[in-house]
Design an enzyme around this catalytic site. Structure first.
Site, PDB file in Angstrom:
ATOM      1  N   SER A  10       0.833  -1.198   0.000  1.00  0.00           N
ATOM      2  CA  SER A  10       0.000   0.000   0.000  1.00  0.00           C
ATOM      3  C   SER A  10       0.866   1.246   0.000  1.00  0.00           C
ATOM      4  CB  SER A  10      -0.865  -0.025   1.261  1.00  0.00           C
ATOM      5  OG  SER A  10      -1.398   1.246   1.495  1.00  0.00           O
ATOM      6  N   TYR A  39      -2.443  -0.933  10.617  1.00  0.00           N
ATOM      7  CA  TYR A  39      -2.640  -1.504   9.287  1.00  0.00           C
ATOM      8  C   TYR A  39      -1.437  -1.152   8.401  1.00  0.00           C
ATOM      9  CZ  TYR A  39      -3.778  -1.442   4.385  1.00  0.00           C
ATOM     10  OH  TYR A  39      -3.681  -1.582   3.023  1.00  0.00           O
ATOM     11  N   LYS A  44       1.822  -3.511   6.788  1.00  0.00           N
ATOM     12  CA  LYS A  44       2.287  -3.594   5.386  1.00  0.00           C
ATOM     13  C   LYS A  44       3.783  -3.294   5.314  1.00  0.00           C
ATOM     14  CE  LYS A  44      -1.540  -4.624   3.294  1.00  0.00           C
ATOM     15  NZ  LYS A  44      -1.705  -5.875   2.575  1.00  0.00           N
TER      16      LYS A  44
END
Ligand code: UDP
Length: 349
Positions: free
Chosen positions: A134, A161, A165
């Site tokens: 991302s 989150y 990643k």
């Protein structure tokens, strides 16, 4: 409906998260490109119905298993059963807000799934891995547009989150050092939106959507009363946040283009998947008003914590090395999203 067998088709590609928003669109493009996808999904944020619709779209029976990638034994069974050529890992929890409330769940799931997949790759001699990363790994932009050389500073990432990643990217980079014969590609998505042009599959968030476009779409169909515009005092042309929205089918096609790199033993590669163009929240509301022909009520609210003013990609590297550029414009993103949402106001239910 044709049962697709391995010798008829090129290669088996395992798609953890294959029943989700990005994964299901990847499954379709894999079939179109002549691969045999194997969708595995724990269905925590997806639906079996989605893969039935993928079968309707492709005219192919899709091999699929309800498996949690945290369950190493079940995952091993899949690797025992199929000679897997490559993995496209779309299995992850992705709600930024929820990740702040449940960091342990997010780290356990997103990192644990990756580690189990890598374990199986070692055990079964699978060498090709494509990771859904991302743009959040870049943290606060030091310059724009964001190219792949932009530093990724873990401390600057504001939620678990995004950090999950970032950590996964590091695990993969370390793995590449130990396995120089492997090919690992990190695809950094900007803001995937839209839906398949058939209107049969699209984003189906469980509970209240966190992301802007599914939220607006649910306002248009009357499931939510109005859009909250988070922040109107950003240093942007109209004061609202600017993002690089990209059609989900373009994202899926980016995966297929990236897979060609496996054939030339690419090693570790990192590519942005974005359009290079930013749109504001107000522009996105207007664009969906145009596509739906409806007026969309909104309220101007204070900023959402951790949000950035402007984020957009430099997609040059993917164009140069993969021959891939996003083809679908904002109108098409909104028309396809609207077709999906208006035909399926309650998602797959
Ligand atoms: N946004 C908003 N209302 C919402 C959800 C998002 O105004 O209900 C804004 C958000 O502040 C950001 C943009 O829309 O400027 C995109 O947010 P999203 O959560 O979709 O993506 P991300 O922030 O992760 O890029």
């Amino acid at each position: 409906m044709t049962e697709v067998s391995g010798d008829q088709k090129k290669q088996y590609v395992l798609v953890p998260g294959g029943a989700g928003f990005i994964g299901s669109h990847c499954v379709i493009e894999l079939v179109t490109a002549g691969y045999t996808p194997i969708a595995v999904d724990n269905e925590c944020n997806s639906s079996r119905e989605c893969l039935k619709r993928v079968e309707q779209i492709t005219g192919c029976k899709i091999i699929s298993y309800k498996i949690d990638c945290l369950d190493l034994e079940s995952l091993r069974d899949i690797f025992k059963k199929y000679p897997i050529y490559a993995i496209i890992n779309c299995a992850a929890l992705k709600s930024v807000g929820e990740s702040v409330q449940k960091p342990i769940l997010y780290y356990k799931n997103n990192i644990g799934c990756l580690l189990n997949l890598l374990t199986c790759m070692e055990e079964f001699n699978v060498k090709n891995f494509l990771f859904s990363s991302s743009a959040t790994v870049y943290g606060t932009p030091k310059y724009l547009p964001l190219d792949e050389k932009h530093p990724c500073i873990g401390d600057a990432i504001t939620n678990p989150y995004g950090k999950s990643k970032y950590i996964c990217e590091h695990i993969l980079k370390d793995t590449m050092v130990a396995h120089p014969e492997w090919n690992i590609i990190l695809l950094r998505y900007f803001n995937p939106v839209g839906a398949h042009k058939t209107g049969l599959i699209g984003e189906n968030p469980i509970g209240k959507p966190n992301n802007l476009m599914p939220y607006i779409a649910q306002v248009v169909v009357g499931r939510l009363p109005y859009v909250n515009i988070f922040g109107t005092d950003y240093n942007t042309p109209d004061g609202t946040g600017v993002r690089d929205y990209i059609h989900v089918v373009d994202v899926a096609m980016g995966h297929i283009a990236a897979m060609k790199q496996f054939e030339i033993n690419c090693g570790l590669k990192i590519y942005n998947l974005g359009t290079g163009k930013g749109y504001s929240v107000r522009e996105m509301i207007k664009a969906l008003e145009k596509a739906s022909g409806k007026t969309i009520p909104y309220k101007e609210c204070s900023r959402r914590s951790g949000d950035l003013a402007t984020v957009y990609a430099d997609p040059t590297l993917a164009a140069q090395e993969l021959g891939w550029t996003a083809q679908r414009n904002l109108d098409e993103m909104c028309e396809d999203l609207w077709r999906w949402q208006s035909n399926n106001p309650n998602g797959f239910q």
